[in-house]
Design an enzyme around this catalytic site. Structure first.
Site, PDB file in Angstrom:
ATOM      1  N   ASN A   7      18.620 -21.147 -81.534  1.00 46.47           N
ATOM      2  CA  ASN A   7      17.984 -20.366 -82.592  1.00 46.47           C
ATOM      3  C   ASN A   7      16.628 -21.003 -82.936  1.00 46.47           C
ATOM      4  O   ASN A   7      16.562 -22.177 -83.314  1.00 46.47           O
ATOM      5  CB  ASN A   7      18.916 -20.357 -83.818  1.00 46.47           C
ATOM      6  CG  ASN A   7      18.343 -19.563 -84.966  1.00 46.47           C
ATOM      7  OD1 ASN A   7      17.164 -19.678 -85.292  1.00 46.47           O
ATOM      8  ND2 ASN A   7      19.161 -18.749 -85.600  1.00 46.47           N
ATOM      9  N   HIS A  10      13.380 -21.725 -87.051  1.00 48.76           N
ATOM     10  CA  HIS A  10      12.680 -22.752 -87.821  1.00 48.76           C
ATOM     11  C   HIS A  10      11.409 -23.267 -87.153  1.00 48.76           C
ATOM     12  O   HIS A  10      10.637 -24.008 -87.753  1.00 48.76           O
ATOM     13  CB  HIS A  10      13.648 -23.857 -88.227  1.00 48.76           C
ATOM     14  CG  HIS A  10      14.664 -23.309 -89.182  1.00 48.76           C
ATOM     15  ND1 HIS A  10      14.284 -22.706 -90.366  1.00 48.76           N
ATOM     16  CD2 HIS A  10      16.009 -23.166 -89.101  1.00 48.76           C
ATOM     17  CE1 HIS A  10      15.364 -22.240 -90.976  1.00 48.76           C
ATOM     18  NE2 HIS A  10      16.416 -22.509 -90.230  1.00 48.76           N
ATOM     19  N   HIS A  43      16.379 -14.504 -85.892  1.00 53.24           N
ATOM     20  CA  HIS A  43      16.886 -13.698 -87.007  1.00 53.24           C
ATOM     21  C   HIS A  43      15.690 -13.035 -87.670  1.00 53.24           C
ATOM     22  O   HIS A  43      14.862 -13.706 -88.276  1.00 53.24           O
ATOM     23  CB  HIS A  43      17.621 -14.638 -87.990  1.00 53.24           C
ATOM     24  CG  HIS A  43      18.279 -13.916 -89.127  1.00 53.24           C
ATOM     25  ND1 HIS A  43      19.077 -14.571 -90.038  1.00 53.24           N
ATOM     26  CD2 HIS A  43      18.266 -12.617 -89.515  1.00 53.24           C
ATOM     27  CE1 HIS A  43      19.525 -13.696 -90.933  1.00 53.24           C
ATOM     28  NE2 HIS A  43      19.043 -12.506 -90.646  1.00 53.24           N
ATOM     29  N   ARG A  45      14.691 -11.438 -90.512  1.00 51.79           N
ATOM     30  CA  ARG A  45      15.225 -11.228 -91.865  1.00 51.79           C
ATOM     31  C   ARG A  45      14.458 -10.128 -92.590  1.00 51.79           C
ATOM     32  O   ARG A  45      13.293  -9.876 -92.290  1.00 51.79           O
ATOM     33  CB  ARG A  45      15.116 -12.538 -92.681  1.00 51.79           C
ATOM     34  CG  ARG A  45      16.053 -13.629 -92.214  1.00 51.79           C
ATOM     35  CD  ARG A  45      16.025 -14.783 -93.198  1.00 51.79           C
ATOM     36  NE  ARG A  45      16.685 -14.415 -94.427  1.00 51.79           N
ATOM     37  CZ  ARG A  45      17.916 -14.836 -94.771  1.00 51.79           C
ATOM     38  NH1 ARG A  45      18.576 -15.673 -93.999  1.00 51.79           N
ATOM     39  NH2 ARG A  45      18.463 -14.442 -95.890  1.00 51.79           N
ATOM     40  N   ARG A  49      10.985 -14.203 -93.642  1.00 53.65           N
ATOM     41  CA  ARG A  49      10.586 -15.557 -94.064  1.00 53.65           C
ATOM     42  C   ARG A  49      10.275 -16.487 -92.893  1.00 53.65           C
ATOM     43  O   ARG A  49       9.603 -17.483 -93.062  1.00 53.65           O
ATOM     44  CB  ARG A  49      11.634 -16.178 -94.980  1.00 53.65           C
ATOM     45  CG  ARG A  49      12.940 -16.510 -94.312  1.00 53.65           C
ATOM     46  CD  ARG A  49      13.835 -17.290 -95.229  1.00 53.65           C
ATOM     47  NE  ARG A  49      14.341 -16.484 -96.313  1.00 53.65           N
ATOM     48  CZ  ARG A  49      15.493 -16.711 -96.933  1.00 53.65           C
ATOM     49  NH1 ARG A  49      16.223 -17.755 -96.586  1.00 53.65           N
ATOM     50  NH2 ARG A  49      15.921 -15.942 -97.894  1.00 53.65           N
ATOM     51  N   HIS A  50      10.790 -16.182 -91.701  1.00 50.95           N
ATOM     52  CA  HIS A  50      10.403 -17.011 -90.542  1.00 50.95           C
ATOM     53  C   HIS A  50       9.915 -16.137 -89.382  1.00 50.95           C
ATOM     54  O   HIS A  50       8.718 -15.937 -89.251  1.00 50.95           O
ATOM     55  CB  HIS A  50      11.488 -18.032 -90.144  1.00 50.95           C
ATOM     56  CG  HIS A  50      12.913 -17.596 -90.298  1.00 50.95           C
ATOM     57  ND1 HIS A  50      13.414 -16.495 -89.665  1.00 50.95           N
ATOM     58  CD2 HIS A  50      13.928 -18.138 -91.014  1.00 50.95           C
ATOM     59  CE1 HIS A  50      14.702 -16.372 -89.967  1.00 50.95           C
ATOM     60  NE2 HIS A  50      15.038 -17.341 -90.795  1.00 50.95           N
ATOM     61  N   GLU A  70      19.492 -11.422 -84.469  1.00 53.00           N
ATOM     62  CA  GLU A  70      20.354 -11.312 -85.648  1.00 53.00           C
ATOM     63  C   GLU A  70      19.687 -10.368 -86.636  1.00 53.00           C
ATOM     64  O   GLU A  70      18.495 -10.530 -86.928  1.00 53.00           O
ATOM     65  CB  GLU A  70      20.524 -12.673 -86.309  1.00 53.00           C
ATOM     66  CG  GLU A  70      21.301 -13.662 -85.476  1.00 53.00           C
ATOM     67  CD  GLU A  70      21.352 -15.016 -86.146  1.00 53.00           C
ATOM     68  OE1 GLU A  70      20.860 -15.165 -87.279  1.00 53.00           O
ATOM     69  OE2 GLU A  70      21.865 -15.940 -85.524  1.00 53.00           O
ATOM     70  N   THR A 101      22.183 -18.061 -94.095  1.00 49.81           N
ATOM     71  CA  THR A 101      23.334 -17.157 -94.113  1.00 49.81           C
ATOM     72  C   THR A 101      24.571 -17.904 -94.615  1.00 49.81           C
ATOM     73  O   THR A 101      25.056 -18.820 -93.957  1.00 49.81           O
ATOM     74  CB  THR A 101      23.587 -16.594 -92.691  1.00 49.81           C
ATOM     75  OG1 THR A 101      22.327 -16.272 -92.104  1.00 49.81           O
ATOM     76  CG2 THR A 101      24.461 -15.376 -92.736  1.00 49.81           C
ATOM     77  N   GLU A 151      31.181 -13.844 -83.847  1.00 52.95           N
ATOM     78  CA  GLU A 151      30.673 -15.205 -84.002  1.00 52.95           C
ATOM     79  C   GLU A 151      31.307 -15.780 -85.267  1.00 52.95           C
ATOM     80  O   GLU A 151      31.170 -15.193 -86.360  1.00 52.95           O
ATOM     81  CB  GLU A 151      29.149 -15.227 -84.099  1.00 52.95           C
ATOM     82  CG  GLU A 151      28.631 -16.655 -84.253  1.00 52.95           C
ATOM     83  CD  GLU A 151      27.154 -16.796 -83.929  1.00 52.95           C
ATOM     84  OE1 GLU A 151      26.647 -16.098 -83.036  1.00 52.95           O
ATOM     85  OE2 GLU A 151      26.509 -17.619 -84.596  1.00 52.95           O
ATOM     86  N   HIS A 192      26.433 -21.886 -86.999  1.00 54.61           N
ATOM     87  CA  HIS A 192      26.001 -22.229 -88.358  1.00 54.61           C
ATOM     88  C   HIS A 192      26.304 -23.676 -88.714  1.00 54.61           C
ATOM     89  O   HIS A 192      27.454 -24.101 -88.709  1.00 54.61           O
ATOM     90  CB  HIS A 192      26.590 -21.335 -89.447  1.00 54.61           C
ATOM     91  CG  HIS A 192      25.743 -21.405 -90.680  1.00 54.61           C
ATOM     92  ND1 HIS A 192      24.644 -20.604 -90.856  1.00 54.61           N
ATOM     93  CD2 HIS A 192      25.776 -22.237 -91.724  1.00 54.61           C
ATOM     94  CE1 HIS A 192      24.059 -20.919 -91.988  1.00 54.61           C
ATOM     95  NE2 HIS A 192      24.715 -21.928 -92.534  1.00 54.61           N
ATOM     96  N   GLY A 193      25.234 -24.381 -89.001  1.00 52.45           N
ATOM     97  CA  GLY A 193      25.344 -25.759 -89.472  1.00 52.45           C
ATOM     98  C   GLY A 193      25.794 -26.754 -88.411  1.00 52.45           C
ATOM     99  O   GLY A 193      26.170 -27.876 -88.752  1.00 52.45           O
TER     100      GLY A 193
HETATM  101  N1  PXP Z   1      24.514 -18.051 -85.950  1.00 50.80           N
HETATM  102  C1  PXP Z   1      24.188 -17.163 -86.908  1.00 50.80           C
HETATM  103  C2  PXP Z   1      24.832 -15.818 -86.892  1.00 50.80           C
HETATM  104  C3  PXP Z   1      23.216 -17.492 -87.894  1.00 50.80           C
HETATM  105  O1  PXP Z   1      22.898 -16.596 -88.842  1.00 50.80           O
HETATM  106  C4  PXP Z   1      22.583 -18.749 -87.819  1.00 50.80           C
HETATM  107  C5  PXP Z   1      21.500 -19.091 -88.789  1.00 50.80           C
HETATM  108  O2  PXP Z   1      21.969 -19.052 -90.050  1.00 50.80           O
HETATM  109  C6  PXP Z   1      22.959 -19.639 -86.806  1.00 50.80           C
HETATM  110  C7  PXP Z   1      23.930 -19.260 -85.890  1.00 50.80           C
HETATM  111  C8  PXP Z   1      22.323 -20.984 -86.672  1.00 50.80           C
HETATM  112  O3  PXP Z   1      22.641 -21.779 -87.741  1.00 50.80           O
HETATM  113  P1  PXP Z   1      21.922 -23.194 -87.900  1.00 50.80           P
HETATM  114  O4  PXP Z   1      20.473 -22.947 -88.032  1.00 50.80           O
HETATM  115  O5  PXP Z   1      22.545 -23.760 -89.114  1.00 50.80           O
HETATM  116  O6  PXP Z   1      22.253 -23.982 -86.652  1.00 50.80           O
END
Ligand code: PXP
Length: 240
Positions: A7, A10, A43, A45, A49-50, A70, A101, A151, A192-193
């Protein structure tokens, strides 16, 4: 083989901090692929924002690059996503005030809407995924909605691991959900995370086929890239 989706949101966050062009997410998408990622995730959004519309358009047109877009369930966003023609979409919940998210979709509340959205993407041969919490009920609902993939939101287990709390119950929950999803014919992804540690725990679940990782991966790349960039600058400033 398990797949890694990177992803790059950022990278756009850093670019936007100056409102200029560097670092360029379009270049990053190509670079990430060259560096071995199986796909890239962006993503788009509602508040942009990014990643912005221009980024998304350029990135989705890169040949031989698998793009996972996304988007929220907002009808304007769905129409934009259909125009962009990514390879994959992941439908995510979106809340304007959230930093990121925060949880999975409310499938029960959005059942009819999601069914329609999934069918529109499927008609265009775009692989669909639903971002959900690890809940057996939501796995069964996902199957009813005819999505290709789910996911699993891994935010909770990631936080438990980071704060050195017991993560075994959450891991078992994710495992049970992954097994059920796989048995129902849904491909399982996780995201995520995720950092190195949590990802390692999740790789024990063989049904998880794809990991989508952003924030930690981009942050960690700073430390791995700093030595080279510092060296470059030292060479430049000391050149006579
Ligand atoms: N998967 C989904 C569906 C997301 O929305 C995100 C970003 O929030 C991620 C993966 C990646 O998450 P992270 O940036 O925390 O690794």
């Amino acid at each position: 083989m398990k797949r890694l989706g990177v992803n790059i949101d950022h990278i756009a966050t850093i670019r936007n901090a100056r409102g200029e062009h560097h670092p360029d997410p379009f270049f990053a998408a190509k670079f990430v692929k060259k560096s071995g990622a199986n796909s890239i995730t962006i993503h788009l959004r509602e508040d942009r924002r990014h990643i912005n519309d221009g980024d998304a358009k350029k990135i989705c047109s890169i040949k031989n690059l698998l793009v996972n877009l996304e988007v929220s369930t907002n009808s304007k966003m769905i129409n934009s996503a259909l125009k962009l023609k990514p390879n994959f979409v992941c439908i995510v919940p979106e809340n304007r005030k959230e930093i990121t998210t925060e949880g999975g979709l409310n499938l029960k509340k959005n059942k009819t809407k999601l069914k329609k959205i999934i069918s529109r993407f499927k008609k265009r041969n775009i692989r669909t995924s639903l971002f959900i919490n690890p809940s057996l009920k939501d796995i069964r609902l996902s199957k009813e909605l005819k999505t290709d993939c789910i996911e699993i939101h891994t935010g909770k287990i990631a936080n438990l691991v980071k704060s050195k709390k017991n993560h075994m119950i959450e891991l078992q929950k994710i495992k049970k959900c992954s097994i059920l999803a796989n048995n129902l014919g849904l491909e399982v992804h996780a995201g995520h995370g995720l950092d190195y540690k949590t990802t390692k725990f999740l790789t024990k679940i063989k049904q998880v086929k794809e990991f989508n990782i952003g924030h930690f991966l981009v942050g960690e790349s700073i430390f791995n890239g700093l030595p080279k960039v510092i060296k470059n600058f030292k060479r430049i400033i000391n050149k006579r």
